[in-house]
Design an enzyme around this catalytic site. Sequence first.
Site, PDB file in Angstrom:
ATOM      1  CE  LYS A   1      35.443  38.085  46.664  1.00 42.98           C
ATOM      2  NZ  LYS A   1      35.346  36.832  45.853  1.00 42.98           N
TER       3      LYS A   1
ATOM      4  CG  MET B   1      32.220  44.521  49.370  1.00 47.75           C
ATOM      5  SD  MET B   1      32.451  46.226  48.986  1.00 47.75           S
ATOM      6  CE  MET B   1      31.552  46.948  50.357  1.00 47.75           C
TER       7      MET B   1
ATOM      8  N   GLY C   1      36.045  46.851  47.630  1.00 45.49           N
ATOM      9  CA  GLY C   1      37.198  45.959  47.843  1.00 45.49           C
ATOM     10  C   GLY C   1      38.362  46.433  46.987  1.00 45.49           C
ATOM     11  CG  HIS C   2      38.163  46.086  42.744  1.00 45.41           C
ATOM     12  ND1 HIS C   2      36.843  45.818  42.457  1.00 45.41           N
ATOM     13  CD2 HIS C   2      38.863  45.002  42.337  1.00 45.41           C
ATOM     14  CE1 HIS C   2      36.743  44.626  41.883  1.00 45.41           C
ATOM     15  NE2 HIS C   2      37.959  44.098  41.809  1.00 45.41           N
TER      16      HIS C   2
END
Length: 291
Positions: A149, A184, A36-37
């Site tokens: 998210k 994630m 995700g990062h």
Amino acid sequence: MDIIRSIADFKYKWKQWKQNDVTVGFVPTMGYLHQGHTSLMERARQECDIVVISIFVNPLQFGPNEDFEQYPRDEQRDVTIAREAGVDVVFIPDVKEMYGSGMKTNIAVSDITSVMCGANRPGHFDGVATVVNKLFHIVRPDKAYFGMKDAQQVAVVTQMVLDLSMDVEIVPCDIIREEDGLAMSSRNKYLKPEERKQALILSDSLMKVHKWIEEGVTVAQLKQLITAHVDVVPLSEIQYVALYTYPGLKELPAKQKVMDIQETIIVALAVMFGTTRLIDNVVIYGGEHRV
Ligand code: PAF
């Protein structure tokens, strides 16, 4: 790639960059990086001349009984991931560097922080807004990248930037999921094997949302359907199932058919598995469901 730990050193670096009029993209993180990062860093790499990430587990955004001490940390691994993603600077201040002088300033975004995660985690979004504000003053990015998210966090930071006329563009980025659908999160690491299996119920219930809306359910019915679906899984303990306008997070009439709602809405949930709190959401853009 440079690793900078002090605010003064970072500001010195920034002045050097800005002599050449470059654009700075920023990904604030609490470390323990995952795909995700990486996706945020890659997007920043595509859009900006310089990419900065910060790694700082921010004590201000954790409640007294939350996981600040246990929050996973692995600086060496994070630095490798950042290097591979083409990051230019990793800013890693410690708590003393960030708050050592004794913080007497708190940034509080009202209204949109009183629902969803804000209701379950009092003070959390003050902590987020305060640290993000401080990081923006240090890094002075042109663009800052946040994952959806944490959709409420995106709404809060966007509102703060608007209210305080800050010169940074907030770029919301898609949720990145594991192959089986789980969103994630650094906290997924806490899940025991059986909890990990059952945690799929979050993405599974959100995948059914479009079908339920097309069947003509009301706001209240949609929330009930999601709640019932998640409740089937024995290890789940629901904190909230929410349906609001997005990003304003305004209540919607319980009896309104969701397919008739013209505004952009968010369907979001927070579920505990043991001591691990998971969140997930889907944003439905204005009128996507009109028939
Ligand atoms: O999303 C996070 O990891 C954190 O809330 C943030 C934005 C880095 C602030 O500490």
